[in-house]
Motif scaffolding. Structure first.
Motif, PDB file in Angstrom:
ATOM      1  N   TYR A 428     -11.577 -85.485  64.680  1.00  0.00           N
ATOM      2  CA  TYR A 428     -12.236 -84.199  64.945  1.00  0.00           C
ATOM      3  C   TYR A 428     -13.363 -84.359  65.962  1.00  0.00           C
ATOM      4  O   TYR A 428     -13.504 -83.546  66.877  1.00  0.00           O
ATOM      5  N   LEU A 429     -14.146 -85.416  65.781  1.00  0.00           N
ATOM      6  CA  LEU A 429     -15.344 -85.578  66.606  1.00  0.00           C
ATOM      7  C   LEU A 429     -15.027 -85.954  68.049  1.00  0.00           C
ATOM      8  O   LEU A 429     -15.880 -85.813  68.933  1.00  0.00           O
ATOM      9  N   GLN A 430     -13.817 -86.413  68.306  1.00  0.00           N
ATOM     10  CA  GLN A 430     -13.462 -86.737  69.689  1.00  0.00           C
ATOM     11  C   GLN A 430     -13.008 -85.494  70.474  1.00  0.00           C
ATOM     12  O   GLN A 430     -12.774 -85.560  71.672  1.00  0.00           O
ATOM     13  N   VAL A 431     -12.917 -84.349  69.781  1.00  0.00           N
ATOM     14  CA  VAL A 431     -12.549 -83.093  70.442  1.00  0.00           C
ATOM     15  C   VAL A 431     -13.797 -82.492  71.090  1.00  0.00           C
ATOM     16  O   VAL A 431     -14.845 -82.363  70.454  1.00  0.00           O
ATOM     17  N   GLU A 432     -13.679 -82.127  72.350  1.00  0.00           N
ATOM     18  CA  GLU A 432     -14.817 -81.585  73.087  1.00  0.00           C
ATOM     19  C   GLU A 432     -15.335 -80.307  72.420  1.00  0.00           C
ATOM     20  O   GLU A 432     -14.577 -79.396  72.111  1.00  0.00           O
ATOM     21  N   GLY A 433     -16.652 -80.264  72.204  1.00  0.00           N
ATOM     22  CA  GLY A 433     -17.280 -79.107  71.590  1.00  0.00           C
ATOM     23  C   GLY A 433     -17.451 -79.234  70.087  1.00  0.00           C
ATOM     24  O   GLY A 433     -18.165 -78.436  69.458  1.00  0.00           O
ATOM     25  N   MET A 434     -16.812 -80.231  69.476  1.00  0.00           N
ATOM     26  CA  MET A 434     -16.882 -80.417  68.020  1.00  0.00           C
ATOM     27  C   MET A 434     -18.012 -81.369  67.671  1.00  0.00           C
ATOM     28  O   MET A 434     -18.160 -82.423  68.287  1.00  0.00           O
ATOM     29  N   GLU A 435     -18.809 -80.979  66.690  1.00  0.00           N
ATOM     30  CA  GLU A 435     -19.914 -81.830  66.231  1.00  0.00           C
ATOM     31  C   GLU A 435     -19.833 -81.987  64.716  1.00  0.00           C
ATOM     32  O   GLU A 435     -19.278 -81.142  64.013  1.00  0.00           O
ATOM     33  N   GLN A 436     -20.463 -83.073  64.216  1.00  0.00           N
ATOM     34  CA  GLN A 436     -20.414 -83.323  62.781  1.00  0.00           C
ATOM     35  C   GLN A 436     -21.130 -82.230  61.991  1.00  0.00           C
ATOM     36  O   GLN A 436     -20.804 -81.978  60.840  1.00  0.00           O
ATOM     37  N   SER A 437     -22.068 -81.573  62.640  1.00  0.00           N
ATOM     38  CA  SER A 437     -22.800 -80.491  61.943  1.00  0.00           C
ATOM     39  C   SER A 437     -21.870 -79.355  61.518  1.00  0.00           C
ATOM     40  O   SER A 437     -22.172 -78.630  60.566  1.00  0.00           O
ATOM     41  N   PHE A 438     -20.725 -79.208  62.193  1.00  0.00           N
ATOM     42  CA  PHE A 438     -19.771 -78.167  61.807  1.00  0.00           C
ATOM     43  C   PHE A 438     -19.300 -78.385  60.369  1.00  0.00           C
ATOM     44  O   PHE A 438     -19.102 -77.428  59.620  1.00  0.00           O
ATOM     45  N   PHE A 439     -19.125 -79.662  59.989  1.00  0.00           N
ATOM     46  CA  PHE A 439     -18.669 -79.975  58.636  1.00  0.00           C
ATOM     47  C   PHE A 439     -19.726 -79.622  57.598  1.00  0.00           C
ATOM     48  O   PHE A 439     -19.431 -78.982  56.586  1.00  0.00           O
ATOM     49  N   SER A 440     -20.968 -80.069  57.851  1.00  0.00           N
ATOM     50  CA  SER A 440     -22.035 -79.812  56.872  1.00  0.00           C
ATOM     51  C   SER A 440     -22.328 -78.316  56.759  1.00  0.00           C
ATOM     52  O   SER A 440     -22.595 -77.805  55.662  1.00  0.00           O
ATOM     53  N   GLU A 441     -22.262 -77.606  57.883  1.00  0.00           N
ATOM     54  CA  GLU A 441     -22.521 -76.157  57.851  1.00  0.00           C
ATOM     55  C   GLU A 441     -21.403 -75.411  57.133  1.00  0.00           C
ATOM     56  O   GLU A 441     -21.661 -74.454  56.392  1.00  0.00           O
ATOM     57  N   ALA A 442     -20.165 -75.858  57.337  1.00  0.00           N
ATOM     58  CA  ALA A 442     -19.034 -75.224  56.646  1.00  0.00           C
ATOM     59  C   ALA A 442     -19.119 -75.469  55.144  1.00  0.00           C
ATOM     60  O   ALA A 442     -18.869 -74.574  54.333  1.00  0.00           O
ATOM     61  N   LEU A 443     -19.490 -76.706  54.763  1.00  0.00           N
ATOM     62  CA  LEU A 443     -19.646 -77.031  53.344  1.00  0.00           C
ATOM     63  C   LEU A 443     -20.771 -76.215  52.725  1.00  0.00           C
ATOM     64  O   LEU A 443     -20.643 -75.691  51.614  1.00  0.00           O
ATOM     65  N   SER A 444     -21.862 -76.078  53.446  1.00  0.00           N
ATOM     66  CA  SER A 444     -22.996 -75.284  52.968  1.00  0.00           C
ATOM     67  C   SER A 444     -22.612 -73.817  52.786  1.00  0.00           C
ATOM     68  O   SER A 444     -22.994 -73.177  51.800  1.00  0.00           O
ATOM     69  N   SER A 445     -21.837 -73.294  53.725  1.00  0.00           N
ATOM     70  CA  SER A 445     -21.389 -71.897  53.647  1.00  0.00           C
ATOM     71  C   SER A 445     -20.532 -71.675  52.407  1.00  0.00           C
ATOM     72  O   SER A 445     -20.718 -70.692  51.675  1.00  0.00           O
ATOM     73  N   LEU A 446     -19.600 -72.608  52.144  1.00  0.00           N
ATOM     74  CA  LEU A 446     -18.739 -72.464  50.976  1.00  0.00           C
ATOM     75  C   LEU A 446     -19.537 -72.618  49.682  1.00  0.00           C
ATOM     76  O   LEU A 446     -19.330 -71.861  48.726  1.00  0.00           O
ATOM     77  N   SER A 447     -20.449 -73.583  49.643  1.00  0.00           N
ATOM     78  CA  SER A 447     -21.271 -73.780  48.447  1.00  0.00           C
ATOM     79  C   SER A 447     -22.107 -72.545  48.149  1.00  0.00           C
ATOM     80  O   SER A 447     -22.274 -72.146  46.987  1.00  0.00           O
ATOM     81  N   SER A 448     -22.629 -71.925  49.200  1.00  0.00           N
ATOM     82  CA  SER A 448     -23.401 -70.695  49.038  1.00  0.00           C
ATOM     83  C   SER A 448     -22.529 -69.578  48.472  1.00  0.00           C
ATOM     84  O   SER A 448     -22.952 -68.825  47.592  1.00  0.00           O
ATOM     85  N   LEU A 449     -21.289 -69.492  48.954  1.00  0.00           N
ATOM     86  CA  LEU A 449     -20.357 -68.480  48.457  1.00  0.00           C
ATOM     87  C   LEU A 449     -20.060 -68.705  46.973  1.00  0.00           C
ATOM     88  O   LEU A 449     -20.084 -67.753  46.169  1.00  0.00           O
ATOM     89  N   ILE A 450     -19.810 -69.963  46.607  1.00  0.00           N
ATOM     90  CA  ILE A 450     -19.555 -70.301  45.202  1.00  0.00           C
ATOM     91  C   ILE A 450     -20.763 -69.940  44.335  1.00  0.00           C
ATOM     92  O   ILE A 450     -20.619 -69.377  43.243  1.00  0.00           O
ATOM     93  N   ASP A 451     -21.960 -70.243  44.832  1.00  0.00           N
ATOM     94  CA  ASP A 451     -23.186 -69.921  44.089  1.00  0.00           C
ATOM     95  C   ASP A 451     -23.316 -68.417  43.846  1.00  0.00           C
ATOM     96  O   ASP A 451     -23.762 -67.991  42.769  1.00  0.00           O
ATOM     97  N   GLU A 452     -22.919 -67.624  44.841  1.00  0.00           N
ATOM     98  CA  GLU A 452     -23.017 -66.173  44.693  1.00  0.00           C
ATOM     99  C   GLU A 452     -22.071 -65.665  43.609  1.00  0.00           C
ATOM    100  O   GLU A 452     -22.431 -64.789  42.812  1.00  0.00           O
ATOM    101  N   TYR A 453     -20.866 -66.217  43.571  1.00  0.00           N
ATOM    102  CA  TYR A 453     -19.932 -65.852  42.495  1.00  0.00           C
ATOM    103  C   TYR A 453     -20.450 -66.328  41.138  1.00  0.00           C
ATOM    104  O   TYR A 453     -20.345 -65.615  40.131  1.00  0.00           O
TER     105      TYR A 453
END
Length: 474
Positions: A428-453
């Motif tokens: 993933y990280l060798q793809v231009e424009g992709m950064e590791q922060s995308f993973f942590s932000e996506a995980l945070s978004s899902l965790s926040s969604l789970i917390d809301e439920y």
């Protein structure tokens, strides 16, 4: 009459979409015996003058001529789209509606979202605009894609964000096929979590469907058909009998599964395509079922999933249909909504059903369904007079229910197991424009969604304090 456009992305999205168009044509041909282009057909098809285009017969007995589907087909592998173009539906699409590449996305969200999303951005926008220009009153975009692969998850969600940018006032309803835990794509948890963030941010409604649920439903129906019990013979016009539809070649194992998803789409669009005593506008789904913008995941259930050769009392069969819609065996994700909290629920009924039948069954079922205290009357109903071919009636239930939470938790757990080891991350990280922060932000978004439920579950339907309510509504 309003019109909608179907956007099919990736192998799964195009296979499901193909089944939708085939079954929709069968429905319209069954109702419209003379093959006259009418308002019902105009909702998802446009009429093309063959003298000006390469249009042709739709392939349903020659009754309906020169139809073009209101669709955009996108795939970075050309195999499935080529199959469609060689099959019975080949004349329903033309080259201006298609976008393919040859190499695929390698089961990599970043390749689909970043590489192909950037390379084909202008072409995708151009095809979406052309599809929209053919509509007199564009009401909704339906996006069909899978979560586990690279093109469906990556490019599919890129298309979703383009739809929001280009058509911000047009409703976006997404049908997302979630992978099973035994999925043979090892990177599917990465792709699914990265896609989830995009769905949460850019969709108006998401209809989650799990592969595992579809497998279990099809297996149950096969058991019934071979069980030999009196009255439990499945008719040949059953929903799960695929008839191979719009793709050439031998029937594939997943055709029956795709049929179920196609029937979900047929039911949700029935009020847009046919008349009814209680029509439900597509915009009303998001308006009435989504009290908090991020909590827009609507659990679908479909009944009946088959047509039995039985002679049960009609009223009893009708009431059973409503009961089945709330049982865990008929949900298109592995969930039990009756033991979780309802925020809202829609019942979309088709066929020979009266408003009084609808109201009677809601009153009968309400005591057993836990609704949030501030939306006890959170029901939306639709009644379309035209049933699916081969059925006397059918019901699609869409539940905004906290029962989606276990699916999301399981997905997060599978993601975390991979991510802890940094397994396959370099792809993933060798793809231009992709950064590791995308993973942590996506995980945070899902965790926040789970917390809301989880927060909603913890209140047990009591009034939410203003601060918490604002937190969920952000």
């Amino acid at each position: 009459m309003t019109q909608s456009v179907v956007v099919q992305v990736g192998q799964c999205g195009n296979q499901v979409g193909c089944r939708f168009w085939d079954l929709a044509l069968r429905e319209h041909a069954y109702v419209n015996k003379k093959g006259v282009y009418d308002e019902a057909l105009s909702s998802f098809f446009r009429n093309v003058d063959s003298r000006k285009s390469d249009g042709g017969s739709c392939g349903v007995g020659g009754r309906i001529q020169y139809l073009k589907a209101r669709a955009v087909l996108v795939d970075m592998e050309e195999g499935v789209v080529n199959e469609i173009l060689q099959g019975p539906l080949r004349e329903v699409f033309d080259s201006t509606q298609l976008l393919t590449d040859v190499s695929g996305s390698g089961n990599n969200w970043a390749v689909g979202h970043m590489t192909y999303g950037s390379a084909y951005r202008e072409q995708i926008v151009d095809k979406l605009r052309k599809a929209a220009e053919h509509c007199d009153c564009l009401q909704c975009f339906f996006l069909i894609h899978s979560m586990g692969g690279g093109t469906g998850s990556g490019l599919g969600t890129r298309v979703l964000s383009l739809l929001e940018d280009e058509f911000p006032d047009v409703c976006r309803i997404v049908t997302s096929i979630y992978p099973s835990a035994e999925d043979d794509v090892i990177t599917s948890p990465y792709n699914s979590i990265l896609a989830m963030r995009e769905l949460t941010e850019h969709a108006d409604c998401v209809l989650p469907v799990e592969n595992q649920s579809l497998v279990e439903i099809v297996n149950k129906i096969k058991q019934m058909s071979y069980g030999g019990k009196p009255g439990s013979v499945i008719k040949s016009d059953s929903t799960v009998i695929s008839g191979q539809g719009g793709i050439s070649g031998a029937e594939k194992p997943f055709d029956a599964m795709n049929n179920i998803v196609a029937n979900l789409l047929l039911n949700i669009t029935s009020s847009a395509r046919f008349e009814g005593s209680l029509n439900m506008d597509l915009n009303e789904i998001a308006m009435n079922l989504v009290p908090f913008p991020r909590l827009h995941y609507l659990v679908p259930s479909l009944t009946p999933l088959y047509t039995l050769a039985d002679v049960n009392i009609p009223t009893r069969r009708l009431d059973q249909m409503f009961s089945d819609a709330f049982s865990k065996d008929h949900q298109l994700i592995r969930a039990d909504p009756k033991h979780s909290l309802y925020l809202a629920c829609a019942l979309m009924v088709r066929g020979n059903v009266q408003v009084s039948d609808l109201r009677r069954n809601i009153e009968r079922l309400k005591p057993s369904l836990p609704f949030v205290s501030w939306n006890q009357e959170g029901w939306k109903t639709g009644l379309c007079s035209v049933p699916p071919v081969g059925h006397s009636h059918s019901l699609l239930a869409l539940a905004n229910n906290t029962c989606v939470k276990p699916t999301f938790i399981e997905l997060r757990d599978r993601f975390t197991k991979l991510y802890r080891k940094k397994a396959h991350l370099h792809h993933y990280l060798q793809v231009e424009g992709m950064e590791q922060s995308f993973f942590s932000e996506a995980l945070s978004s899902l965790s926040s969604l789970i917390d809301e439920y989880q927060h909603l579950d913890a209140t047990k339907g009591r009034l939410i304090p203003d601060a918490a309510r604002l937190s969920i509504a952000r």
